[in-house]
Design an enzyme around this catalytic site. Structure first.
Site, PDB file in Angstrom:
ATOM      1  N   ASN A  80      -7.187  -2.726   7.538  1.00  0.00           N
ATOM      2  CA  ASN A  80      -8.652  -3.183   7.153  1.00  0.00           C
ATOM      3  C   ASN A  80      -8.250  -3.623   5.784  1.00  0.00           C
ATOM      4  O   ASN A  80      -7.525  -3.150   5.069  1.00  0.00           O
ATOM      5  CB  ASN A  80      -9.837  -2.540   7.334  1.00  0.00           C
ATOM      6  CG  ASN A  80      -9.554  -1.128   6.603  1.00  0.00           C
ATOM      7  OD1 ASN A  80      -8.822  -0.425   7.097  1.00  0.00           O
ATOM      8  ND2 ASN A  80     -10.651  -0.712   5.636  1.00  0.00           N
ATOM      9  N   HIS A  81      -9.141  -4.392   5.168  1.00  0.00           N
ATOM     10  CA  HIS A  81      -9.331  -4.851   3.735  1.00  0.00           C
ATOM     11  C   HIS A  81      -9.520  -3.824   2.710  1.00  0.00           C
ATOM     12  O   HIS A  81     -10.486  -3.037   3.215  1.00  0.00           O
ATOM     13  CB  HIS A  81     -10.003  -6.127   3.660  1.00  0.00           C
ATOM     14  CG  HIS A  81      -9.514  -7.297   4.187  1.00  0.00           C
ATOM     15  ND1 HIS A  81      -8.252  -8.127   3.988  1.00  0.00           N
ATOM     16  CD2 HIS A  81      -9.969  -8.188   5.341  1.00  0.00           C
ATOM     17  CE1 HIS A  81      -8.259  -9.113   4.733  1.00  0.00           C
ATOM     18  NE2 HIS A  81      -9.161  -9.141   5.931  1.00  0.00           N
ATOM     19  N   ASN A  82      -9.021  -3.897   1.652  1.00  0.00           N
ATOM     20  CA  ASN A  82      -9.325  -3.000   0.541  1.00  0.00           C
ATOM     21  C   ASN A  82     -10.643  -3.482  -0.170  1.00  0.00           C
ATOM     22  O   ASN A  82     -10.558  -4.237  -1.002  1.00  0.00           O
ATOM     23  CB  ASN A  82      -8.144  -2.718  -0.524  1.00  0.00           C
ATOM     24  CG  ASN A  82      -8.560  -1.834  -1.606  1.00  0.00           C
ATOM     25  OD1 ASN A  82      -9.422  -1.032  -1.463  1.00  0.00           O
ATOM     26  ND2 ASN A  82      -7.764  -1.894  -2.504  1.00  0.00           N
TER      27      ASN A  82
END
Length: 167
Positions: A80-82
């Site tokens: 997933n994105h940070n």
């Protein structure tokens, strides 16, 4: 006419299997692909995997044990994105989340598995479940988020396993 249709279906399944095996990290040269299946180069397959529709997205590793079976339209998300990085709503980095699936596991249709989950040997994941936490050996889980609501009869399971009675 029925025999020709059967042969065409078998040919399509063989081709789908070839495409799946060509992409994965490692395998045992056998796979059943009965529905749209897209695995990644981070996927490790045990013996006798059966996919009736599986999509893996992300950069994390997914390891399948032997005799895995899936229903249609299943999804595993491994990164997933940070959102706590240098930009909003998120930055360019990916947070990697691996998934491990034990031997003789069965997913119903439209199961979603989120990263950093381990699914124990012999577990069953009910159709439509969203798995966010580990499922123990022999656990039967369902819901959103998925929770274990029952366990397999492990004596019966181990008896079938000792006799090598796999589907």
């Amino acid at each position: 006419m029925g025999k020709i249709k059967f042969l065409i279906i078998q040919l399509i399944r063989s081709y789908r299997g070839f495409l799946v095996l060509r992409r994965v990290k490692s395998h045992h040269n056998e796979v059943f692909v009965g529905g749209l299946t897209k695995l990644t180069k981070h996927t490790i397959l045990g013996k006798n995997p059966n996919f009736n529709g599986m999509k893996i997205i992300g950069h994390g590793d997914v390891e399948f044990g032997d005799n895995f079976h899936s229903g249609g339209e299943c999804l595993i998300i491994t990164s997933n994105h940070n959102y706590q990085g240098s930009k909003i709503p998120y930055d360019e980095t990916h947070i990697i989340r691996n998934v491990k699936i034990g031997d003789n596991v069965w997913f119903g249709s439209r199961v979603i598995i989120l990263g950093t989950v381990t699914i124990g040997e012999g577990a069953i994941i009910q159709a439509g479940a969203v798995v966010t936490k580990d499922v123990p050996v022999g656990g039967i889980a369902g819901g959103n988020p998925a929770k274990v609501f029952k366990y397999r009869n492990m004596d019966h399971y181990n008896d079938l396993k000792s006799k090598k009675l796999y589907h």
